[in-house]
Design an enzyme around this catalytic site. Structure first.
Site, mmCIF file in Angstrom:
data_model
loop_
_atom_site.group_PDB
_atom_site.id
_atom_site.type_symbol
_atom_site.label_atom_id
_atom_site.label_comp_id
_atom_site.label_asym_id
_atom_site.label_seq_id
_atom_site.Cartn_x
_atom_site.Cartn_y
_atom_site.Cartn_z
ATOM 1 N N ASN A 45 1.026 -1.107 -0.070
ATOM 2 C CA ASN A 45 0.063 0.074 0.089
ATOM 3 C C ASN A 45 0.801 1.047 -0.061
ATOM 4 O O ASN A 45 1.405 1.679 1.172
ATOM 5 C CB ASN A 45 -0.828 0.096 1.300
ATOM 6 C CG ASN A 45 -1.891 1.151 1.181
ATOM 7 O OD1 ASN A 45 -1.763 1.933 0.316
ATOM 8 N ND2 ASN A 45 -2.620 1.103 2.104
ATOM 9 N N HIS B 252 -12.798 2.547 -0.724
ATOM 10 C CA HIS B 252 -12.967 1.532 0.437
ATOM 11 C C HIS B 252 -13.560 0.329 0.071
ATOM 12 O O HIS B 252 -13.951 -0.555 1.038
ATOM 13 C CB HIS B 252 -13.551 1.954 1.789
ATOM 14 C CG HIS B 252 -12.835 3.351 2.394
ATOM 15 N ND1 HIS B 252 -13.649 4.308 2.933
ATOM 16 C CD2 HIS B 252 -11.623 3.570 2.762
ATOM 17 C CE1 HIS B 252 -13.007 5.211 3.164
ATOM 18 N NE2 HIS B 252 -11.844 4.868 3.186
ATOM 19 N N GLU C 114 -8.073 -5.417 5.127
ATOM 20 C CA GLU C 114 -7.754 -5.127 3.722
ATOM 21 C C GLU C 114 -6.687 -5.883 3.170
ATOM 22 O O GLU C 114 -6.818 -6.482 1.934
ATOM 23 C CB GLU C 114 -7.807 -3.619 3.540
ATOM 24 C CG GLU C 114 -9.043 -2.640 3.611
ATOM 25 C CD GLU C 114 -8.799 -1.151 3.860
ATOM 26 O OE1 GLU C 114 -9.123 -0.546 2.710
ATOM 27 O OE2 GLU C 114 -8.404 -0.924 4.775
ATOM 28 N N ARG D 103 -11.564 15.654 6.058
ATOM 29 C CA ARG D 103 -12.332 15.927 4.496
ATOM 30 C C ARG D 103 -13.743 16.505 5.201
ATOM 31 O O ARG D 103 -14.515 16.163 6.252
ATOM 32 C CB ARG D 103 -12.601 14.859 4.101
ATOM 33 C CG ARG D 103 -11.104 14.227 3.215
ATOM 34 C CD ARG D 103 -11.482 13.071 2.440
ATOM 35 N NE ARG D 103 -10.226 12.386 1.952
ATOM 36 C CZ ARG D 103 -9.836 11.031 2.140
ATOM 37 N NH1 ARG D 103 -10.611 10.245 2.657
ATOM 38 N NH2 ARG D 103 -8.621 10.705 1.851
ATOM 39 N N ARG E 297 -2.671 -1.982 -3.548
ATOM 40 C CA ARG E 297 -3.647 -1.226 -3.586
ATOM 41 C C ARG E 297 -3.450 -0.210 -4.349
ATOM 42 O O ARG E 297 -2.382 0.482 -4.300
ATOM 43 C CB ARG E 297 -3.666 -0.723 -2.094
ATOM 44 C CG ARG E 297 -5.007 0.017 -2.047
ATOM 45 C CD ARG E 297 -4.896 0.912 -0.552
ATOM 46 N NE ARG E 297 -6.174 1.644 -0.442
ATOM 47 C CZ ARG E 297 -6.021 3.100 -0.221
ATOM 48 N NH1 ARG E 297 -4.901 3.399 0.410
ATOM 49 N NH2 ARG E 297 -7.053 3.807 0.073
#
Length: 400
Positions: free
Chosen positions: A5, A178, A385, A239, A89
């Site tokens: 990642n 996601h 993940e 955010r 990823r």
């Protein structure tokens, strides 16, 4: 197998032995590309190592990872040639990539072509892929896209109310993110409920510094809160989540803000941090709420309310819901937020057992925190993940 990642200033990695998927090693190199020393973390069972490295690039970070993976003292492989597959990823696949994909020159070009949709993520994901190809030239390289799981969303849910030619020519639409996490926890829910995955209707809430909500019907994503970029949807750590687009125009006119300044505002200065003026971390917000700080209370309630609205909307979308799922750092560890989100959801058949929720501070397996008679189960599920990327990588290699 190695799962990578790659971020702009960090490189997270997980090593899996496919003969024993539970026997894994993970870690990261952070502060990449800065003027300060990089930091290396390496976790192998009871062995936990932290080292300071010279300031360096992604190339240096990869070399450091290989050095510790192959070290005589701590290593688990003797040479890089033992890595036969690498799963990457990749944040944005646009509508080009709807499945995990073996990386070829054409795929690299495709990832680059959709980089304009994720200029902060895809270019650095490509850096990670190129460095991995350098270090592991004989390994199969596989791209796992955050957006892929959401490619089943129908047009009426992914289109914005803009002139259609902007979708046709610029591919402006909702993509969602996601996806790997939403997919993983929904599979774990089916296993826990002992139901066929394709029979279930689920709402999954991935709540961390970034967050999104997803409606899953019969094993397919049918709507999700994030949009063309990860800025849309619920309020997040830094955010803003969804706002009136005219607010941006107003700020650009009245404050003479550039597009770059607006981008920084909505992605780095807003959300829990901007509302509270304290932190982007829900743990800090919770502490400030208990101290009675008004802006912390406001940030906490606004955050939870934004999630509740999506749960209500997706309940209407699905018609009925079998389970509501919480995952991510906040979903796993913050009973404070879980309980606030679930307040008033009884009309939708969702009744949280507050005592069960309060007693749960993290989970290593699926935990049901609904009341016994709740028509809808409320599950807390740790996401993984990296394991999902490993599984998807294997599926591509086996199919090939």
């Amino acid at each position: 197998m190695l799962v990578i990642n790659c971020g702009s200033s960090s490189l997270k990695y997980t090593f899996f032995n496919t003969e024993d998927m539970e026997n894994s090693v993970d870690g990261q190199v952070d502060r990449i590309g800065t003027a300060v020393p990089m930091g290396l973390e390496y976790n192998a069972g009871k062995t936990e190592i932290e080292r300071e490295l010279e300031p360096g690039t992604h190339k240096d970070a990869f070399d450091a990872i290989i050095q510790i993976l192959t070290s005589k003292e701590f290593g688990i492989i003797s040479s890089p040639q033992e890595i036969t597959a690498v799963g990457h990823r990749v944040v944005h696949g646009g509508d080009k990539f709807s499945h995990p994909t073996l990386i070829t020159d054409d795929v690299l070009r495709g990832i680059e072509e959709v980089s304009s949709l994720a200029p902060l993520h895809n270019p650095v994901n490509l850096v990670g892929i190129h460095e991995s190809m350098r270090v592991f030239p004989s390994a199969a390289q596989v791209a796992i896209f955050d957006t892929a799981f959401h490619q089943t969303i129908p047009p009426h849910a992914y289109l914005y109310g803009l002139p259609y030619e902007y979708y046709e020519k610029k591919r402006i639409r909702r993509y969602g993110f996601h996806g790997t996490s939403h997919y993983y926890v929904s599979l774990m829910a089916a296993d826990y409920l002992k139901r066929s995955y394709t029979d279930l209707k689920l709402i999954t809430c991935h709540l961390g510094n970034g967050g999104s909500v997803c409606a899953i019907e019969h094993g397919k994503s049918v709507d999700t809160s994030m949009g063309m970029t990860p800025a849309e949807g619920i309020i997040m750590g830094t955010r803003s989540g969804s706002i009136d687009p005219a607010v941006i125009l107003h700020l650009m006119d009245s404050e003479k803000m550039t597009s770059g300044e607006v981008n920084q505002l909505i992605n780095k200065q807003s959300g829990l941090l901007g509302l509270s003026g304290i932190s982007n971390d829900m743990r800090d917000i919770e502490h400030a709420v208990k101290q009675g700080k008004n802006r912390a209370v406001l940030a906490y309630k606004t955050f939870c309310y934004s999630i509740k609205k999506y749960i209500g909307a997706y309940s209407a979308t699905l018609g009925n819901v079998d389970a509501l799922i919480f995952t991510g750092g906040i979903g796993l560890y913050n009973s404070f937020a879980r309980e606030e989100v679930c307040k008033g959801l009884g009309a939708l058949g969702m009744f949280i057992d507050q005592e069960k929720s309060k007693d749960l501070n993290g989970a290593k397996k699926v935990v049901d925190i609904a009341t016994v008679d709740s028509p809808v189960r409320i599950l807390v599920i740790p996401t993984n993940e990296e394991l999902m990327i490993a599984r998807e990588t294997l599926s591509v290699i086996c199919a090939d």
